[in-house]
Design a protein around this motif. Sequence first.
Motif, PDB file in Angstrom:
ATOM      1  N   GLU A 250       0.828  -1.206   0.000  1.00 22.03           N
ATOM      2  CA  GLU A 250       0.000   0.000   0.000  1.00 22.03           C
ATOM      3  C   GLU A 250       0.859   1.251   0.000  1.00 22.03           C
ATOM      4  N   ARG A 251       0.364   2.266  -0.673  1.00 19.74           N
ATOM      5  CA  ARG A 251       1.041   3.556  -0.662  1.00 19.74           C
ATOM      6  C   ARG A 251       0.623   4.345   0.569  1.00 19.74           C
ATOM      7  N   PHE A 252       1.498   5.219   1.018  1.00 22.47           N
ATOM      8  CA  PHE A 252       1.160   6.108   2.124  1.00 22.47           C
ATOM      9  C   PHE A 252       0.321   7.272   1.598  1.00 22.47           C
ATOM     10  N   LEU A 253      -0.703   7.613   2.330  1.00 21.10           N
ATOM     11  CA  LEU A 253      -1.523   8.766   1.987  1.00 21.10           C
ATOM     12  C   LEU A 253      -1.354   9.851   3.050  1.00 21.10           C
ATOM     13  N   PRO A 254      -1.268  11.114   2.636  1.00 22.18           N
ATOM     14  CA  PRO A 254      -1.267  12.192   3.632  1.00 22.18           C
ATOM     15  C   PRO A 254      -2.569  12.123   4.433  1.00 22.18           C
ATOM     16  N   LYS A 255      -2.481  12.209   5.751  1.00 26.68           N
ATOM     17  CA  LYS A 255      -3.679  12.006   6.558  1.00 26.68           C
ATOM     18  C   LYS A 255      -3.762  13.016   7.691  1.00 26.68           C
ATOM     19  N   ARG A 256      -4.993  13.223   8.139  1.00 29.37           N
ATOM     20  CA  ARG A 256      -5.218  14.014   9.351  1.00 29.37           C
ATOM     21  C   ARG A 256      -5.050  13.127  10.582  1.00 29.37           C
ATOM     22  N   PHE A 257      -5.660  11.945  10.554  1.00 33.81           N
ATOM     23  CA  PHE A 257      -5.466  10.998  11.650  1.00 33.81           C
ATOM     24  C   PHE A 257      -6.018   9.633  11.252  1.00 33.81           C
ATOM     25  N   ASP A 258      -5.564   8.628  12.000  1.00 26.54           N
ATOM     26  CA  ASP A 258      -6.079   7.273  11.833  1.00 26.54           C
ATOM     27  C   ASP A 258      -7.396   7.142  12.575  1.00 26.54           C
ATOM     28  N   LEU A 259      -8.185   6.181  12.145  1.00 29.41           N
ATOM     29  CA  LEU A 259      -9.490   5.932  12.746  1.00 29.41           C
ATOM     30  C   LEU A 259      -9.626   4.451  13.081  1.00 29.41           C
ATOM     31  N   ASP A 274     -21.208   0.491  16.494  1.00 32.23           N
ATOM     32  CA  ASP A 274     -20.918   0.681  17.913  1.00 32.23           C
ATOM     33  C   ASP A 274     -20.276   2.026  18.233  1.00 32.23           C
ATOM     34  N   PHE A 275     -19.201   2.378  17.530  1.00 30.04           N
ATOM     35  CA  PHE A 275     -18.513   3.638  17.828  1.00 30.04           C
ATOM     36  C   PHE A 275     -17.427   3.885  16.790  1.00 30.04           C
ATOM     37  N   ALA A 276     -16.909   5.118  16.801  1.00 30.33           N
ATOM     38  CA  ALA A 276     -15.740   5.486  16.004  1.00 30.33           C
ATOM     39  C   ALA A 276     -14.796   6.275  16.895  1.00 30.33           C
ATOM     40  N   LYS A 277     -13.498   6.003  16.770  1.00 29.12           N
ATOM     41  CA  LYS A 277     -12.488   6.660  17.593  1.00 29.12           C
ATOM     42  C   LYS A 277     -11.306   7.074  16.729  1.00 29.12           C
ATOM     43  N   GLU A 278     -10.580   8.056  17.188  1.00 30.00           N
ATOM     44  CA  GLU A 278      -9.289   8.352  16.578  1.00 30.00           C
ATOM     45  C   GLU A 278      -8.274   7.366  17.142  1.00 30.00           C
ATOM     46  N   ALA A 279      -7.498   6.761  16.276  1.00 33.00           N
ATOM     47  CA  ALA A 279      -6.494   5.794  16.695  1.00 33.00           C
ATOM     48  C   ALA A 279      -5.127   6.465  16.747  1.00 33.00           C
ATOM     49  N   PHE A 320     -20.194 -13.740  11.969  1.00 34.12           N
ATOM     50  CA  PHE A 320     -20.977 -12.875  12.846  1.00 34.12           C
ATOM     51  C   PHE A 320     -20.114 -12.568  14.058  1.00 34.12           C
ATOM     52  N   GLY A 321     -20.419 -11.476  14.741  1.00 37.39           N
ATOM     53  CA  GLY A 321     -19.634 -11.088  15.909  1.00 37.39           C
ATOM     54  C   GLY A 321     -19.102  -9.675  15.783  1.00 37.39           C
ATOM     55  N   VAL A 322     -18.092  -9.379  16.579  1.00 37.00           N
ATOM     56  CA  VAL A 322     -17.501  -8.041  16.637  1.00 37.00           C
ATOM     57  C   VAL A 322     -16.522  -7.852  15.486  1.00 37.00           C
ATOM     58  N   VAL A 323     -16.585  -6.684  14.864  1.00 33.26           N
ATOM     59  CA  VAL A 323     -15.667  -6.340  13.769  1.00 33.26           C
ATOM     60  C   VAL A 323     -15.073  -4.966  14.061  1.00 33.26           C
ATOM     61  N   GLY A 324     -13.763  -4.904  14.167  1.00 33.25           N
ATOM     62  CA  GLY A 324     -13.069  -3.628  14.283  1.00 33.25           C
ATOM     63  C   GLY A 324     -12.397  -3.305  12.961  1.00 33.25           C
ATOM     64  N   VAL A 325     -12.533  -2.072  12.503  1.00 34.88           N
ATOM     65  CA  VAL A 325     -11.974  -1.686  11.211  1.00 34.88           C
ATOM     66  C   VAL A 325     -11.035  -0.506  11.397  1.00 34.88           C
ATOM     67  N   ASP A 326      -9.827  -0.634  10.873  1.00 35.93           N
ATOM     68  CA  ASP A 326      -8.888   0.484  10.842  1.00 35.93           C
ATOM     69  C   ASP A 326      -9.141   1.285   9.574  1.00 35.93           C
ATOM     70  N   ALA A 327      -9.184   2.589   9.703  1.00 38.74           N
ATOM     71  CA  ALA A 327      -9.469   3.488   8.589  1.00 38.74           C
ATOM     72  C   ALA A 327      -8.629   4.745   8.769  1.00 38.74           C
ATOM     73  N   LEU A 328      -8.799   5.720   7.889  1.00 34.49           N
ATOM     74  CA  LEU A 328      -8.110   6.999   8.091  1.00 34.49           C
ATOM     75  C   LEU A 328      -8.895   8.139   7.456  1.00 34.49           C
ATOM     76  N   LEU A 329      -8.665   9.315   7.994  1.00 37.13           N
ATOM     77  CA  LEU A 329      -9.187  10.551   7.418  1.00 37.13           C
ATOM     78  C   LEU A 329      -8.041  11.235   6.701  1.00 37.13           C
ATOM     79  N   GLY A 330      -8.149  11.336   5.378  1.00 28.66           N
ATOM     80  CA  GLY A 330      -7.081  11.928   4.589  1.00 28.66           C
ATOM     81  C   GLY A 330      -6.946  13.418   4.823  1.00 28.66           C
TER      82      GLY A 330
END
Length: 455
Positions: A250-259, A274-279, A320-330
């Motif tokens: 994966e290429r690096f993207l300029p970001k504000r923060f991870d999610l 369930d929720f969203a947090k800054e990582a 089925f069950g809990v799913v955590g997803v890592d994302a980012l805000l560019g």
Amino acid sequence: MTGTAYTADLKEALTGDREARFVWLCNFEVENQWARGHTGLPAARITTTAATVQRMEELGALLAEPTDHLLLDRPLDPGYRAYAEKTGLGAPTELITRAPAGEDGTSGAVLDSPELLDRLRVLAGGGAYLMPMGNSPLEQEICRRTGLRPAVPGPETSARVNSKIYSRRLTEELGLRAIPGFTCETVGELHRALDDSLRDGGPVIVKDAYGVSGKGLIVLDSRKKADRLLRMVDRRARSSGDDAIHVVVERFLPKRFDLNYQFTIARDGRVRFDFAKEALTSGGVHLGHVMPAALSPVQHESLVAAAERLGARLFEDGFFGVVGVDALLGRDDLVYPVLEINARLNMSSYQGQVTERFLAPGGAALAKHYPLRISAPVSFDEVAHALGDLARPPVDGTGLVVTCFGTVNAQAGTSLPFDGRLYTLLFAADRHGLGDLDRRTTEALHRLGTTERTP
């Protein structure tokens, strides 16, 4: 006041019964089991923090309910157990293995503990479920030997949907905004992916399909480094006669923060956001979370929409069950909703009950660990003494909760002094208040030794 709705909601989603009795198994190294048979990067396995990761299983003490049981390879510190009960959340019954965990973690130690297996059979007779962080053949074998019902899908499904290759392909299939990159399952595909990614300059990251928290990850910021990696991969393929490799580029993207955001898929396919947090991360290593995330309503809704689509597709694939997803805000304010899917419990999951209990409406919270440099093992009571008034449960949305103590002494015996970690959740009226509380906590912990600040 005891309990929250968080864990009861999870039990209802997974079993249909809010009062189900769970036997929790917080197997943080489950990716090692899933990775078997999948060739990753030719790098030595990082083991210096293995003991610390093992002790993180104690995070389950504040997620389990008092009527539940928690499998551990050694007991909780008595002072910490008393502290957990004082938070108002209670503490589960501890089930301790015959010997400390080895290469296969607490799951392997459970299977080598005949008396403990007998006790689990009694719990199974009463209808209890096994609730692992993630399901592998080891946890399936515990269920087979004891009769405990698994609260999660089988190990084959769990392994398939937790691959980073699966994450990328699912993101592309659903038409979600994706990080530019490639999936690679042969050495030739890796050559082509690096040639394409490095053509325009800029660093790229190569990740094992089942790497976690900085393991199985390499950053390539030059053609020279890429060629060095490819020579190692080519040499291994020639030696083994097998050109398989399971990585993403994966290429690096300029970001504000991870999610990080979490949703839960019920057994009937319903998806609950369930929720969203800054990582907080550094070099691919998770350091903590800030909540709530500084997202606009539109950005937040884009995560909710992504969760619905991801959840529906995961359910079609048998999960089925809990799913955590890592994302980012560019930096362009666009949400990239999937860096990787972790279809299992995650660090945010273990914060659920504590957050629901102590986060005031409109307030803010910070989950982080404090690195410690100490010269001898310490008891929880000594940590509480160093924290002073900060060791009291939060009042009116302000204060600190220690979420894992065992990691403080996990490295004892490796060197003098040794490194420890104290996992916490901080609560305040706003982010400014969190900063003040963070500084006070760091200063207080200096009484135990030397602390190092995390970003």
